[in-house]
Design an enzyme around this catalytic site. Structure first.
Site, short mmCIF file in Angstrom:
data_model
loop_
_atom_site.label_atom_id
_atom_site.label_comp_id
_atom_site.label_asym_id
_atom_site.label_seq_id
_atom_site.Cartn_x
_atom_site.Cartn_y
_atom_site.Cartn_z
N CYS A 56 3.15 9.12 13.66
CA CYS A 56 3.36 10.23 14.83
C CYS A 56 3.19 9.26 16.06
CB CYS A 56 2.41 11.36 14.63
SG CYS A 56 3.05 12.66 15.64
N ASN A 93 0.74 -1.22 -0.25
CA ASN A 93 -0.06 0.13 -0.01
C ASN A 93 0.79 1.31 0.03
OD1 ASN A 93 0.31 -1.37 2.76
ND2 ASN A 93 -0.41 0.65 3.48
N SER A 125 -11.00 -4.85 0.95
CA SER A 125 -11.85 -3.51 1.62
C SER A 125 -12.45 -2.78 0.79
CB SER A 125 -10.66 -3.07 2.16
OG SER A 125 -11.37 -1.89 3.42
N GLY A 126 -13.80 -2.53 0.97
CA GLY A 126 -14.65 -1.81 0.04
C GLY A 126 -14.20 -0.42 -0.26
N THR A 164 -25.20 -9.11 12.72
CA THR A 164 -26.26 -8.89 11.53
C THR A 164 -25.46 -8.31 10.52
OG1 THR A 164 -27.86 -8.57 13.22
CG2 THR A 164 -28.28 -7.89 11.22
N1 PLP Z 1 -4.03 -4.24 3.97
C1 PLP Z 1 -3.40 -2.95 3.18
C2 PLP Z 1 -2.73 -3.34 2.18
C3 PLP Z 1 -4.27 -1.86 3.31
O1 PLP Z 1 -3.80 -0.73 2.51
C4 PLP Z 1 -5.24 -1.52 4.41
C5 PLP Z 1 -5.59 -0.41 4.76
O2 PLP Z 1 -4.90 0.61 4.47
C6 PLP Z 1 -5.62 -2.82 5.04
C7 PLP Z 1 -5.09 -4.05 4.90
C8 PLP Z 1 -6.47 -2.68 6.17
O3 PLP Z 1 -7.90 -2.08 5.59
P1 PLP Z 1 -8.78 -1.69 6.30
O4 PLP Z 1 -8.65 -0.44 7.32
O5 PLP Z 1 -10.01 -1.51 5.30
O6 PLP Z 1 -9.46 -2.25 7.46
#
Ligand code: PLP
Length: 376
Positions: free
Chosen positions: A322, A150, A197-198, A235
């Protein structure tokens, strides 16, 4: 008035307008509890079934292999903790640059007694699949690897990693959050579970899902009702799940067009920066997803540049966190061999399919003026 340019799409994305229309409609209409027997409940249940079937078919999985969760963090916790269960013996292989959702979860298991190998990534930014193969031991119970990082966008060699996992018969869990909609990828049969993740692909926040191959032994981490075949009680958020399915469909159907537009803009952004500034470089030499650019502005105070960009309407991000009042350099960039100063001089720019050329041109203008102030 200056413009507003959002280049922090790896943190989160705006809602797609069509997804928003589905979400608001379902919030009003589908408020029944899918476990209720009356019409309200059964209508919500029908929507849930449809969303599950749609998502399954987009990824070529079976509907019974789709598990809805609140976030990718929860989905990853479910698979990692659920596979290890309460037997804290054995070995896990992962990389040293995983997102905290994986990194901290595995650290917790390590404290409980599980042995962990954290594979190094070097300046490339991704593990070497041969090192992964060499690290597998007779007691290895799980491999957890991100499909794309990420912070840098660097891609893992999923086909090779999955082939090693399949050959060794070790479950492989993939963090798919940073790849979906940003690169073409296949879910190789050696992948036992993959999480998304949506809100990273223009769906609402707090809805995600895991695709889990039939037969994988996973212990539930949230116990209660029988939702999600007993694996994730609570739910279901039907409106968010309907919006999620819509966002998956849009992401898949617009993939080629989106990849081409993001790649053109990201590449021209980097080319322009590299030809104008001599003291910069792109972090991560391995192949990357098309939307991410992590740039080291050598000798520049990254936090001050980030603030300058923000003051001028441009949102980017610093991989640093931080903690107790002082800025800590990004763990990922340090792992890739950057010095503390280089890591603190690095900013991440992440595009979406909605990013325009005008926005990139404006961001470049602001970056140049922000850098100029610091190098006076
Ligand atoms: N994995 C990666 C590579 C991510 O970039 C993120 C969120 O930045 C996550 C997992 C976690 O996703 P979420 O915050 O939607 O749980």
């Amino acid at each position: 008035m200056h413009k507003k340019v959002y280049l922090d799409n790896n943190a989160t994305t705006c809602l797609d307008p069509h997804v928003y229309s589905i979400y608001s409609k379902e919030l009003q209409e589908s408020y029944g509890n899918p476990s209720s027997v009356h019409t309200y409940g059964q209508e919500a249940k029908a929507k849930l079934i449809q969303a599950r079937e749609d998502i399954a078919s987009y990824f070529a999985f079976r509907p019974q292999e789709v598990y809805f969760t609140s976030t990718a963090t929860e989905a990853l916790n479910l698979l990692i903790r659920g596979i290890i269960g309460c037997n804290y013996k054995g070995h896990i292989v992962t990389s040293s640059v995983e997102h905290p959702a994986v990194f901290r979860t595995i650290k917790e298991l390590e404290k409980m007694g599980v042995r962990v190998t954290y594979l190094a990534v070097g300046s490339k930014g991704a593990i070497d699949p041969l090192e992964l193969e060499a690290s597998l031991a007779p007691d290895t119970r799980l491999i957890v690897i991100m499909a794309a990082n990420n912070e840098t966008g660097v891609l893992s060699d999923l086909p090779m990693i999955a082939a090693h996992a399949a050959r060794s018969n070790v479950p492989l869990v993939v963090d798919g959050v940073a790849i979906f909609g940003k690169a073409r990828f296949a879910i190789h049969p050696g992948i036992s579970g993959i999480c998304f993740s949506g809100h990273k692909f223009h769906a609402p926040k707090s809805v995600g899902f895991a695709l889990v191959r039939k037969g994988l032994q996973v212990e539930p981490q949230i116990t209660g009702g029988e939702q999600e075949r007993g694996l994730r009680a609570g739910t279901e958020n039907v409106p968010a799940i309907c919006a999620l399915a819509d966002a998956v469909k849009i992401t898949q159907s617009s993939l080629e067009e989106s990849l081409s537009s993001m790649q053109t803009l990201r590449d021209s952004f980097e080319k322009e920066l590299l030809s104008s500034l001599t003291f910069i470089r792109v972090n991560g030499t391995g192949p990357r997803v098309v939307n991410t650019s992590n740039i080291c502005f050598e000798g520049i105070d990254g936090e001050a540049l980030l603030m300058y960009l923000d003051l001028h309407g441009v949102a980017a991000s610093l991989g640093s966190a931080c903690s107790s009042g002082s800025l800590e350099p990004s763990r990922i960039l340090l792992e890739m061999g950057l010095t503390r100063d280089q890591a603190l001089s690095s900013l991440r720019f992440s595009l979406s399919r909605f990013t325009t050329k005008e926005e990139i041109d404006y961001a470049l203008e602001v970056i140049y003026s922000g850098v100029k102030i610091q190098r006076r």
